[in-house]
Design a protein around this motif. Structure first.
Motif, PDB file in Angstrom:
ATOM      1  N   GLN A   1     -46.827 -57.852   3.068  1.00 39.71           N
ATOM      2  CA  GLN A   1     -47.418 -58.316   1.819  1.00 39.71           C
ATOM      3  C   GLN A   1     -47.188 -57.314   0.692  1.00 39.71           C
ATOM      4  O   GLN A   1     -46.929 -57.702  -0.437  1.00 39.71           O
ATOM      5  N   HIS A   2     -47.294 -56.056   0.993  1.00 46.34           N
ATOM      6  CA  HIS A   2     -47.200 -55.028  -0.048  1.00 46.34           C
ATOM      7  C   HIS A   2     -45.988 -54.131   0.163  1.00 46.34           C
ATOM      8  O   HIS A   2     -46.061 -52.931  -0.007  1.00 46.34           O
ATOM      9  N   GLY A   3     -44.882 -54.681   0.534  1.00 44.81           N
ATOM     10  CA  GLY A   3     -43.719 -53.846   0.776  1.00 44.81           C
ATOM     11  C   GLY A   3     -42.449 -54.566   0.411  1.00 44.81           C
ATOM     12  O   GLY A   3     -42.446 -55.643  -0.172  1.00 44.81           O
ATOM     13  N   GLY A   4     -41.347 -53.954   0.749  1.00 41.38           N
ATOM     14  CA  GLY A   4     -40.050 -54.559   0.521  1.00 41.38           C
ATOM     15  C   GLY A   4     -39.552 -54.418  -0.889  1.00 41.38           C
ATOM     16  O   GLY A   4     -40.152 -53.765  -1.745  1.00 41.38           O
ATOM     17  N   LEU A   5     -38.423 -55.021  -1.134  1.00 41.99           N
ATOM     18  CA  LEU A   5     -37.775 -54.966  -2.441  1.00 41.99           C
ATOM     19  C   LEU A   5     -38.621 -55.647  -3.524  1.00 41.99           C
ATOM     20  O   LEU A   5     -38.806 -55.116  -4.611  1.00 41.99           O
ATOM     21  N   ILE A   6     -39.153 -56.839  -3.197  1.00 37.94           N
ATOM     22  CA  ILE A   6     -40.004 -57.583  -4.137  1.00 37.94           C
ATOM     23  C   ILE A   6     -41.265 -58.012  -3.379  1.00 37.94           C
ATOM     24  O   ILE A   6     -41.248 -59.016  -2.671  1.00 37.94           O
ATOM     25  N   PRO A   7     -42.359 -57.268  -3.511  1.00 31.82           N
ATOM     26  CA  PRO A   7     -43.591 -57.616  -2.777  1.00 31.82           C
ATOM     27  C   PRO A   7     -44.142 -58.982  -3.200  1.00 31.82           C
ATOM     28  O   PRO A   7     -43.915 -59.439  -4.318  1.00 31.82           O
ATOM     29  N   VAL A   8     -44.860 -59.619  -2.296  1.00 35.35           N
ATOM     30  CA  VAL A   8     -45.525 -60.880  -2.610  1.00 35.35           C
ATOM     31  C   VAL A   8     -46.657 -60.570  -3.585  1.00 35.35           C
ATOM     32  O   VAL A   8     -47.560 -59.808  -3.263  1.00 35.35           O
ATOM     33  N   ASN A   9     -46.589 -61.138  -4.780  1.00 34.00           N
ATOM     34  CA  ASN A   9     -47.581 -60.858  -5.802  1.00 34.00           C
ATOM     35  C   ASN A   9     -47.871 -62.140  -6.559  1.00 34.00           C
ATOM     36  O   ASN A   9     -47.054 -62.608  -7.351  1.00 34.00           O
TER      37      ASN A   9
END
Length: 164
Positions: A56-64
């Motif tokens: 949820q709070h990581g990666g190239l483009i977090p889920v926001n």
């Protein structure tokens, strides 16, 4: 959200909706429709998960949700494709459910939308909760949606429909 990135995500979501609509219009067999919706859902979910690094709070483009990030748009669109495929099977194919109460809300969606915008600050459609607890926000939104669903159901029962 405004700006170029927000516009890109709005266009992306609109395009994904267009693709889902085309899948329902161009494919006549229920099997083809469900497979197409399932495939669209898988692709969107997979790309969204890759963009956020399966976190949820990581990666190239977090889920926001607040920013309507690309990963958020893809994950929600993918989940919506699966839910639509399930509802299509239950309502149109197997006829084990008539779509209520969503059907009633959809018949007066303009009233529900406008009414929720106008009466949002008033009880019972909304009430004060602690801004630190998500359960309070969930409760007020569920109760508000239920109130509008009751109103839309009564309008449907009285054969009162607002159209533009």
């Amino acid at each position: 959200p405004e700006g170029l990135v927000g516009a890109f995500n709005a266009v992306l979501l609109t395009y994904l909706g267009l693709m889902v609509g085309r899948a329902l219009v161009y494919h006549s067999s229920p099997r083809a429709r469900v497979l197409r919706l399932g495939a669209h859902g898988c692709v969107c979910l997979l790309i969204g998960a890759i963009l956020c690094g399966f976190k949820q709070h990581g990666g190239l483009i977090p889920v926001n949700k607040n920013l309507w990030s690309t990963s958020f748009v893809l994950v929600t669109a993918g989940g919506a494709c699966w839910v639509l495929a399930l509802f299509y099977l239950m309502i149109d194919e197997y006829k084990i459910w008539n779509g209520a109460p969503f059907r009633y809300t959809g018949m007066n969606s303009i009233v529900v939308y406008a009414g929720s915008e106008v009466f949002q600050p008033y009880f019972p459609f909304s009430f004060a909760t602690s801004r630190f607890h998500h359960w309070g926000h969930l409760a007020t939104n569920v109760i508000g949606a239920a109130c509008w669903n009751v109103i839309a159901t009564r309008m449907y029962q009285n054969r009162f429909f607002v159209k533009i």
